[in-house]
Motif scaffolding. Structure first.
Motif, mmCIF file in Angstrom:
data_model
loop_
_atom_site.group_PDB
_atom_site.id
_atom_site.type_symbol
_atom_site.label_atom_id
_atom_site.label_comp_id
_atom_site.label_asym_id
_atom_site.label_seq_id
_atom_site.Cartn_x
_atom_site.Cartn_y
_atom_site.Cartn_z
ATOM 1 N N THR A 252 0.860 5.071 -4.689
ATOM 2 C CA THR A 252 0.949 5.051 -3.243
ATOM 3 C C THR A 252 -0.352 5.532 -2.626
ATOM 4 N N TYR A 253 -0.728 4.945 -1.471
ATOM 5 C CA TYR A 253 -1.924 5.353 -0.724
ATOM 6 C C TYR A 253 -3.166 5.300 -1.606
ATOM 7 N N ALA A 254 -3.409 4.130 -2.200
ATOM 8 C CA ALA A 254 -4.531 3.997 -3.119
ATOM 9 C C ALA A 254 -5.221 2.662 -2.924
ATOM 10 N N VAL A 255 -6.463 2.578 -3.394
ATOM 11 C CA VAL A 255 -7.224 1.336 -3.387
ATOM 12 C C VAL A 255 -7.642 1.036 -4.821
ATOM 13 N N ARG A 256 -7.882 -0.234 -5.096
ATOM 14 C CA ARG A 256 -8.240 -0.659 -6.443
ATOM 15 C C ARG A 256 -9.752 -0.883 -6.515
ATOM 16 N N VAL A 257 -10.415 -0.167 -7.419
ATOM 17 C CA VAL A 257 -11.864 -0.286 -7.589
ATOM 18 C C VAL A 257 -12.151 -0.374 -9.086
ATOM 19 N N ARG A 258 -12.834 -1.435 -9.501
ATOM 20 C CA ARG A 258 -13.173 -1.636 -10.916
ATOM 21 C C ARG A 258 -11.961 -1.488 -11.835
ATOM 22 N N GLY A 259 -10.826 -1.918 -11.338
ATOM 23 C CA GLY A 259 -9.609 -1.828 -12.133
ATOM 24 C C GLY A 259 -8.940 -0.471 -12.126
ATOM 25 N N GLU A 260 -9.453 0.485 -11.340
ATOM 26 C CA GLU A 260 -8.883 1.831 -11.275
ATOM 27 C C GLU A 260 -8.282 2.073 -9.891
ATOM 28 N N TRP A 261 -7.147 2.785 -9.858
ATOM 29 C CA TRP A 261 -6.540 3.174 -8.589
ATOM 30 C C TRP A 261 -7.172 4.470 -8.112
ATOM 31 N N LEU A 262 -7.727 4.434 -6.896
ATOM 32 C CA LEU A 262 -8.341 5.615 -6.289
ATOM 33 C C LEU A 262 -7.646 5.919 -4.976
ATOM 34 N N PRO A 263 -7.545 7.203 -4.600
ATOM 35 C CA PRO A 263 -6.843 7.551 -3.354
ATOM 36 C C PRO A 263 -7.628 7.143 -2.112
ATOM 37 N N TRP A 264 -6.906 6.948 -1.016
ATOM 38 C CA TRP A 264 -7.561 6.689 0.254
ATOM 39 C C TRP A 264 -8.533 7.818 0.578
#
Length: 463
Positions: A252-264
């Motif tokens: 929840t509340y995350a973005v996808r970068v280089r295949g990894e979930w990172l928080p907002w």
């Protein structure tokens, strides 16, 4: 007295070995009694174990002689070997037994309050295992007879720990530690499966497939059997790179970068972003409450926050694949630093640890010792982590930003979101905000409807 049985048999009194001069069978007898400390072991069972069912005529008298020699050697150090009916008992008194500590830790682990604590308890239990129990005093047949339950408990603990680590997203740690144990025990298909999943998620699919083939070969040659249906299915999924196997459920509340979930990004400062979701959703754990799931995530996050350039991130990711043990150590250090930094930033409000600043300063000083002064694209000079720092670069980069924040008056504007399940940190230079900018916390507060708060004059303002 300290009895160490999970490996070569050692008995220590105030750190001093006390078994010198005793015969191998005498030490073996003592080890058997130590495994059963507090319980009477019948003489007949002792004879059967010591001579593996082929006891000489005077075996009972020999056991009595051994007990006498053990009493003479260990009695002055407080070890009591009591005669009970037709058997002997080693009184546990205040002695320490690694076997008992191991069994207690494994038994208590499932009752921990959360998965993080469960992993720590399994870590403490498995760290006691120094090798094959009684490796230096018992032959293979005897070790198999008396050590089989301990070995099975160890494997079960390793399997449960791996499951927890995978659920927390720490596949790199599992991939670094579990495969050797899976290769040693091909019959434990859960160990093999967890190892394969961890290797696959760590970008080591070829190693995952190789582990399956080695397991299949061992099962055929040793057990005349084939891998089970679930393991065969997992092999096929790894081979075709099933997306559902590679990626955990979206947080929840995350973005996808280089295949990894990172928080907002919500706080306005990289040092605070690093802390957020560590404290966030502090009540019931929700998906995304732990974003720092592996070293790969740490490196990608540092690039996403512009703490490292893309080429450096790519180089770190390649090195982490080549040296997973090294990456796991850095990841553990990053998590420790994150906890100390959150405590440091909240301690003045009674929510943190008073010693947190010192722990943060230790990492910051380490980072600054490895810093270089460079000129950026804007023409301004700045301190930057030395590229030669290797896998610690992301940690050093965020430590430098933490130092900048702690040395800046903005530090005094850091606020802690009062949301019951939140606790995120944010900057409030205007002194007007109460809630973080997630857009959900204010709804839970009294008088904080529609994600708004009030300023000092009573006006409604966006949170």
């Amino acid at each position: 007295m300290e009895f160490q049985l999970l490996g070569p048999f050692v008995v220590l009194h105030r750190g001093r070995p006390v078994l010198a001069g005793l015969r191998r069978q005498e030490r073996c007898l003592l080890a058997v009694l130590a495994l059963e400390a507090g319980r009477t072991v019948p003489t007949g069972r002792l004879i059967d174990l010591l001579w593996n069912g082929e006891a000489p005529a005077g075996a009972r008298s020999t056991v009595h002689t051994y007990i006498g020699r053990l009493r003479a050697a260990l009695g002055p150090d407080g070890v009591q070997l009591e005669t009970r009916h037709d058997g002997y008992l080693l009184s546990p008194d205040d002695h320490e037994f690694d076997v008992r500590a191991f069994e207690d830790a494994v038994r208590e682990a499932p009752s921990a309050v959360d998965d993080e604590e469960r992993v720590l308890r399994y870590d403490r239990a498995l760290a006691l295992w120094r090798g094959e129990p009684l490796a230096d005093v018992a032959d293979e047949a005897l070790r198999d007879r008396i050590g089989r339950p301990l070995a099975a408990l160890r494997l079960s603990a390793a399997e449960e720990r791996a499951r927890l680590l995978l659920s927390l997203g720490r596949h790199e740690r599992v991939a670094a530690e579990l495969p050797p144990l899976a290769e040693e025990h091909p019959e434990r298909e859960r160990l093999v499966a967890d190892s394969m999943v961890a290797l696959h998620r760590s970008g080591r699919s070829a190693d995952a497939l190789g582990l399956y083939r080695a397991t299949r070969g061992a099962l055929r040659s040793v057990f005349d059997a084939e891998p089970g249906r679930d393991l065969r299915s997992l092999y096929d999924r790894v081979r075709r790179d099933d997306p559902a196997l590679r990626r955990p459920a979206p947080p929840t509340y995350a973005v996808r970068v280089r295949g990894e979930w990172l928080p907002w990004n919500t706080s306005g400062d990289p040092a605070l972003e690093f802390c957020n979701t560590y404290a966030g959703w502090g009540g019931e754990r929700r998906p995304g409450s732990e974003w720092l799931r592996g070293y790969r995530t740490l490196a990608v996050w540092a690039g996403h926050l512009d703490l490292l350039d893309d080429r450096t991130v790519s180089r770190l990711l390649r090195r982490a694949e080549e040296r997973p043990e090294e990456a796991s150590v850095v990841l553990a250090g990053a998590r420790e630093f994150r906890g100390a930094l959150y405590g440091c930033l909240t301690e003045e409000r009674g929510r943190g640890d008073g010693g947190a600043f010192a722990r943060v300063a230790e990492v910051v000083q380490e980072a600054m010792r490895r810093a270089v002064f460079v000129r950026g694209e804007d023409g301004l000079g700045r301190w930057s982590p030395d590229p030669a720092s290797g896998p610690r670069l992301p940690l050093y980069a965020v430590a430098q930003r933490a130092a900048d924040l702690l040395a800046d008056p903005r530090r005094l504007t850091v606020r802690v979101c009062p949301g019951e399940d939140c606790g995120w940190l944010f900057l409030d230079a205007g002194g007007r905000r109460r809630w973080c900018s997630m857009g959900v916390c204010g709804r839970a507060g009294a008088g904080a409807e529609d994600e708004e708060d009030e300023d000092a004059a009573g006006r409604r303002i966006p949170s």
